[in-house]
Write a protein that holds these residues in place. Structure first.
Motif, short mmCIF file in Angstrom:
data_model
loop_
_atom_site.label_atom_id
_atom_site.label_comp_id
_atom_site.label_asym_id
_atom_site.label_seq_id
_atom_site.Cartn_x
_atom_site.Cartn_y
_atom_site.Cartn_z
N PRO A 39 -9.09 -10.00 -2.93
CA PRO A 39 -11.07 -10.19 -2.38
C PRO A 39 -10.60 -9.45 -0.57
CG PRO A 39 -9.82 -11.44 -3.87
CD PRO A 39 -8.92 -10.35 -3.81
N SER A 40 -11.62 -8.81 -0.30
CA SER A 40 -10.65 -8.58 1.14
C SER A 40 -10.57 -9.81 1.80
CB SER A 40 -12.54 -7.77 1.83
OG SER A 40 -13.46 -8.59 1.58
N SER A 41 -11.56 -11.25 1.28
CA SER A 41 -11.70 -12.45 2.51
C SER A 41 -9.87 -13.23 2.05
CB SER A 41 -11.89 -13.40 1.51
OG SER A 41 -12.07 -13.43 0.35
N MET A 42 -8.79 -12.32 1.89
CA MET A 42 -7.55 -13.15 1.83
C MET A 42 -6.85 -12.16 2.25
SD MET A 42 -7.38 -13.94 -2.70
CE MET A 42 -5.52 -14.41 -2.75
N PHE A 43 -6.72 -10.99 2.76
CA PHE A 43 -6.16 -10.27 3.39
C PHE A 43 -6.77 -9.42 4.51
CE2 PHE A 43 -3.77 -11.46 -0.79
CZ PHE A 43 -2.37 -10.25 -0.23
N ARG A 44 -5.85 -9.67 5.57
CA ARG A 44 -6.21 -8.24 6.81
C ARG A 44 -6.79 -7.36 6.39
NH1 ARG A 44 -1.56 -8.25 11.03
NH2 ARG A 44 -0.66 -7.92 8.65
N GLN A 45 -7.49 -6.25 6.42
CA GLN A 45 -7.82 -4.98 6.07
C GLN A 45 -6.92 -4.21 5.95
OE1 GLN A 45 -11.01 -4.40 4.73
NE2 GLN A 45 -9.86 -1.98 4.16
N GLY A 46 -6.61 -3.49 4.77
CA GLY A 46 -5.18 -2.70 4.53
C GLY A 46 -4.37 -3.33 4.25
N ASP A 47 -3.78 -4.72 4.08
CA ASP A 47 -2.74 -5.41 3.49
C ASP A 47 -2.49 -4.94 2.15
OD1 ASP A 47 -1.96 -6.96 5.72
OD2 ASP A 47 -2.37 -8.65 5.45
N LYS A 48 -2.10 -4.59 1.27
CA LYS A 48 -1.06 -4.26 0.35
C LYS A 48 0.13 -4.71 0.01
CE LYS A 48 0.26 0.23 2.10
NZ LYS A 48 0.17 -0.33 3.45
N ASN A 49 0.36 -5.13 -1.64
CA ASN A 49 1.88 -5.77 -1.57
C ASN A 49 1.92 -5.14 -2.73
OD1 ASN A 49 4.34 -7.23 -1.44
ND2 ASN A 49 3.16 -8.86 -0.90
N GLY A 50 3.03 -4.83 -4.07
CA GLY A 50 3.86 -4.72 -4.44
C GLY A 50 5.20 -6.01 -5.39
N PHE A 58 3.63 -3.93 -10.60
CA PHE A 58 2.45 -4.52 -10.04
C PHE A 58 2.14 -4.59 -8.83
CE2 PHE A 58 4.95 -7.20 -13.24
CZ PHE A 58 3.75 -8.28 -13.94
N LEU A 59 0.89 -4.03 -8.69
CA LEU A 59 0.16 -3.32 -7.58
C LEU A 59 -0.72 -4.19 -7.26
CD1 LEU A 59 0.47 0.35 -7.70
CD2 LEU A 59 2.43 -0.94 -6.58
N PHE A 60 -0.87 -5.17 -6.17
CA PHE A 60 -2.29 -5.96 -5.14
C PHE A 60 -2.69 -5.23 -4.00
CE2 PHE A 60 1.40 -8.25 -6.67
CZ PHE A 60 0.58 -9.13 -7.94
N LEU A 61 -3.83 -4.55 -3.78
CA LEU A 61 -4.61 -2.89 -3.20
C LEU A 61 -5.95 -3.44 -3.44
CD1 LEU A 61 -4.07 -0.02 -5.86
CD2 LEU A 61 -2.52 -0.93 -3.58
N PRO A 62 -6.21 -3.49 -2.28
CA PRO A 62 -7.37 -3.85 -0.89
C PRO A 62 -8.26 -3.21 -1.04
CG PRO A 62 -6.05 -2.98 0.82
CD PRO A 62 -5.17 -3.33 -0.96
N ALA A 63 -9.69 -3.16 -0.81
CA ALA A 63 -10.46 -2.09 -0.75
C ALA A 63 -10.46 -1.05 -0.06
CB ALA A 63 -11.67 -2.80 -0.48
N ASN A 64 -10.31 0.15 -0.06
CA ASN A 64 -10.40 0.84 1.12
C ASN A 64 -9.15 1.47 0.73
OD1 ASN A 64 -13.07 1.01 1.48
ND2 ASN A 64 -13.09 -1.17 2.79
N ILE A 65 -8.36 1.17 0.50
CA ILE A 65 -6.63 1.55 0.37
C ILE A 65 -7.23 3.16 0.30
CG2 ILE A 65 -6.24 1.62 -2.62
CD1 ILE A 65 -3.49 1.03 -1.19
N SER A 66 -6.45 3.95 1.40
CA SER A 66 -6.19 5.43 0.91
C SER A 66 -4.57 6.32 -0.06
CB SER A 66 -5.75 6.26 2.46
OG SER A 66 -4.07 5.86 3.06
N ASP A 67 -5.20 7.57 -0.69
CA ASP A 67 -4.22 7.21 -0.71
C ASP A 67 -2.78 7.97 -0.58
OD1 ASP A 67 -6.66 8.21 -2.62
OD2 ASP A 67 -6.82 10.39 -2.48
N GLU A 68 -2.84 8.15 0.65
CA GLU A 68 -1.50 8.11 1.22
C GLU A 68 -0.65 6.66 1.45
OE1 GLU A 68 -4.51 11.48 2.87
OE2 GLU A 68 -3.98 8.93 3.00
N GLU A 69 -1.46 5.76 1.80
CA GLU A 69 -1.14 4.41 1.54
C GLU A 69 -0.57 4.17 0.02
OE1 GLU A 69 -4.11 2.88 2.87
OE2 GLU A 69 -3.86 2.23 5.46
N LEU A 70 -1.27 4.37 -0.60
CA LEU A 70 -1.27 4.26 -2.36
C LEU A 70 -0.12 4.44 -2.63
CD1 LEU A 70 -2.05 2.55 -5.24
CD2 LEU A 70 -3.34 5.26 -5.99
#
Length: 200
Positions: A39-50, A58-70
């Motif tokens: 959820p965008s409320s939990m992380f700064r925009q662009g944050d991701k983790n695995g 396990f992948l934890f992905l935000p909205a608007n993640i780009s193909d390159e970031e993925l």
């Protein structure tokens, strides 16, 4: 909603394609991959983790993640899986040295396959002189500290506010130093190199 964005952008299909690509590149294995929207409320925009184990990712992905970031996140995490398989050493058996080298190698894989702009930002926070001093004073005396011990976590993840993920940065530095002295270095061949060889 994050999950709708990920569905509409075919993130599950793209992740399967990445698995096939890097399984071939690194002679890796099939593993189940679990994707969780952040959820965008939990992380700064662009944050991701695995997080990766020997047999799953396990992948934890935000909205608007780009193909390159993925791809950068996938490369980092799948590299862990390949190294765990090829060294035959489970995460729970790792020493601090194993952990920082594994993180450093994974980030060098990101560097080689995705580009410098997708490296963890912590890798550029310290000068070579500062890292060498920290290596000698804090890391080198504690390389045999076991996974699960408090000091292992403190040195791997650093102090959250003053030195975040310092162990990752130290691993990146050690691998960088190693590859500068080994002209035949490559990501595929380095996956199975013992951790101790990176500090000789």
């Amino acid at each position: 909603m994050t999950i709708e964005f990920l569905k509409n952008h075919h993130v599950w299909d793209k992740t399967k394609q990445l698995l096939q690509k890097y399984k071939k590149e690194w002679s890796g294995s099939d593993v189940p991959i679990f994707i969780f929207p952040i959820p965008s409320s939990m992380f700064r925009q662009g944050d991701k983790n695995g997080y990766s184990f020997e047999d799953k990712m396990f992948l934890f992905l935000p909205a608007n993640i780009s193909d390159e970031e993925l791809e950068a996140l996938f490369v980092h995490e799948y590299h862990h899986i390949c190294r765990l398989k090829k060294t035959g050493k489970r995460v729970l058996e790792h020493t601090l040295l194993d952990s920082i080298i594994m993180e450093g190698l994974a980030e060098h894989a990101v560097l080689d396959y995705c580009g410098k702009q997708y490296l963890l930002r912590w890798n550029s926070l310290y000068s070579t002189e500062a890292l060498e001093k920290i290596w000698i004073m804090e890391y080198k005396p504690n390389l045999n500290v076991k996974y699960g011990e408090r000091l292992h976590g403190q040195l791997l993840y650093g102090r959250p506010f003053s030195r975040p993920l310092l162990g990752y940065t130290m691993g990146f530095y050690l691998v960088d130093r190693y590859r500068k002295n080994n002209e035949n270095f490559s990501i595929p061949s380095s996956i199975s190199v013992p951790s101790e060889q990176f500090i000789i």
